[in-house]
Scaffold this active site. Sequence first.
Site, PDB file in Angstrom:
ATOM      1  N   ASN A   9       0.876  -1.174   0.000  1.00 30.97           N
ATOM      2  CA  ASN A   9       0.000   0.000   0.000  1.00 30.97           C
ATOM      3  C   ASN A   9       0.920   1.234   0.000  1.00 30.97           C
ATOM      4  OD1 ASN A   9      -1.421   2.271   0.979  1.00 30.97           O
ATOM      5  ND2 ASN A   9      -3.000   0.965   1.882  1.00 30.97           N
ATOM      6  N   ASP A  69      -0.971  -3.612  10.181  1.00 32.82           N
ATOM      7  CA  ASP A  69      -2.356  -3.945   9.870  1.00 32.82           C
ATOM      8  C   ASP A  69      -3.245  -2.948  10.582  1.00 32.82           C
ATOM      9  OD1 ASP A  69      -3.953  -5.823   8.292  1.00 32.82           O
ATOM     10  OD2 ASP A  69      -4.999  -6.132  10.189  1.00 32.82           O
ATOM     11  N   SER A  70      -4.124  -2.317   9.826  1.00 29.83           N
ATOM     12  CA  SER A  70      -4.909  -1.207  10.353  1.00 29.83           C
ATOM     13  C   SER A  70      -6.361  -1.331   9.948  1.00 29.83           C
ATOM     14  CB  SER A  70      -4.401   0.122   9.774  1.00 29.83           C
ATOM     15  OG  SER A  70      -3.052   0.304  10.053  1.00 29.83           O
TER      16      SER A  70
HETATM   17  P1  ITT Z   1      -1.034  -3.969   3.142  1.00 38.79           P
HETATM   18  O1  ITT Z   1      -1.784  -5.126   3.761  1.00 38.79           O
HETATM   19  O2  ITT Z   1      -0.266  -4.344   1.901  1.00 38.79           O
HETATM   20  O3  ITT Z   1      -0.175  -3.245   4.134  1.00 38.79           O
HETATM   21  P2  ITT Z   1      -3.711  -2.841   2.892  1.00 38.79           P
HETATM   22  O4  ITT Z   1      -4.262  -1.610   2.222  1.00 38.79           O
HETATM   23  O5  ITT Z   1      -4.323  -4.164   2.547  1.00 38.79           O
HETATM   24  O6  ITT Z   1      -2.115  -2.882   2.653  1.00 38.79           O
HETATM   25  P3  ITT Z   1      -4.667  -3.244   5.579  1.00 38.79           P
HETATM   26  O7  ITT Z   1      -4.839  -4.697   5.379  1.00 38.79           O
HETATM   27  O8  ITT Z   1      -4.052  -2.788   6.860  1.00 38.79           O
HETATM   28  O9  ITT Z   1      -3.774  -2.596   4.434  1.00 38.79           O
HETATM   29  O10 ITT Z   1      -6.089  -2.571   5.336  1.00 38.79           O
HETATM   30  C1  ITT Z   1      -6.347  -1.397   5.936  1.00 38.79           C
HETATM   31  C2  ITT Z   1      -7.512  -0.701   5.291  1.00 38.79           C
HETATM   32  O11 ITT Z   1      -8.014   0.178   6.318  1.00 38.79           O
HETATM   33  C3  ITT Z   1      -7.055   0.177   4.144  1.00 38.79           C
HETATM   34  O12 ITT Z   1      -7.265  -0.416   2.905  1.00 38.79           O
HETATM   35  C4  ITT Z   1      -7.918   1.430   4.345  1.00 38.79           C
HETATM   36  O13 ITT Z   1      -9.176   1.225   3.754  1.00 38.79           O
HETATM   37  C5  ITT Z   1      -8.119   1.489   5.852  1.00 38.79           C
HETATM   38  N1  ITT Z   1      -7.070   2.318   6.500  1.00 38.79           N
HETATM   39  C6  ITT Z   1      -5.939   1.901   7.147  1.00 38.79           C
HETATM   40  N2  ITT Z   1      -5.229   2.941   7.574  1.00 38.79           N
HETATM   41  C7  ITT Z   1      -5.892   4.044   7.202  1.00 38.79           C
HETATM   42  C8  ITT Z   1      -5.655   5.413   7.337  1.00 38.79           C
HETATM   43  O14 ITT Z   1      -4.549   5.877   7.931  1.00 38.79           O
HETATM   44  N3  ITT Z   1      -6.550   6.252   6.843  1.00 38.79           N
HETATM   45  C9  ITT Z   1      -7.654   5.816   6.230  1.00 38.79           C
HETATM   46  N4  ITT Z   1      -7.958   4.528   6.029  1.00 38.79           N
HETATM   47  C10 ITT Z   1      -7.078   3.644   6.514  1.00 38.79           C
END
Ligand code: ITT
Length: 197
Positions: A9, A69-70
């Site tokens: 990401n 993971d967020s």
């Molecule tokens: P990686 O697993 O490759 O790191 P990802 O986008 O799949 O990338 P996540 O599994 O952690 O990451 O999914 C987190 C989702 O939560 C992300 O796609 C966003 O929709 C949301 N998210 C996470 N952090 C955020 C932020 O700082 N601001 C807004 N939305 C966020």
Amino acid sequence: MKLVIATRNAHKLEEIQAIFDFQGLDVQSAFDFPEIPDVVEDADTFVGNASKKAVEVAKATGCWALADDSGLEVNALEGAPGVYSARYAGEPCSYEKNNEKLLHELSGVKNRSARFRTVIALSDPEGHVKTVEGICPGKIIDELRGTHGFGYDPLFVPEGYEQTFAELDASVKNKISHRARALRAAQDAWGKLLSSL
Ligand code: ITT
């Protein structure tokens, strides 16, 4: 010794690099290892998914790996979208569709309180992993505002502010966000260890 940031990401990567002090480390990201398959995020907790991403990337590269993971937890939705934040409106993942769905689920709902949560995991090349966490409380508004950031940022107003994360300057988000808090905890817990690699 290399440290791989285990994400594909680009927005997240940019924030991690702006916040964490990687001084002296040879840092790469999952973008530098296109041959490694995407990690399947099938755990039902942030700790589980962050650990899985860090361990799989560390073992595949033979390097230390740091993963994030967020997600967004909305009180009126019993913590949804939570660990399913990326694919809340189904696959392929779309920030626009996720935001549309969130607004739809919250239409007419008075309690708009929510929080972002980030778990940061660090794995050594053998797969020994540890985690830290950061939270940013706030509320979900009823229209999209702002163009900075990514994901749910245009709908999220952090506590103590009037603007969304997408309206605030990146330097402000990177001081107060869930990711900033988790990365500061990571720096406190593992900074010394990482600088000795
Ligand atoms: P990686 O697993 O490759 O790191 P990802 O986008 O799949 O990338 P996540 O599994 O952690 O990451 O999914 C987190 C989702 O939560 C992300 O796609 C966003 O929709 C949301 N998210 C996470 N952090 C955020 C932020 O700082 N601001 C807004 N939305 C966020």
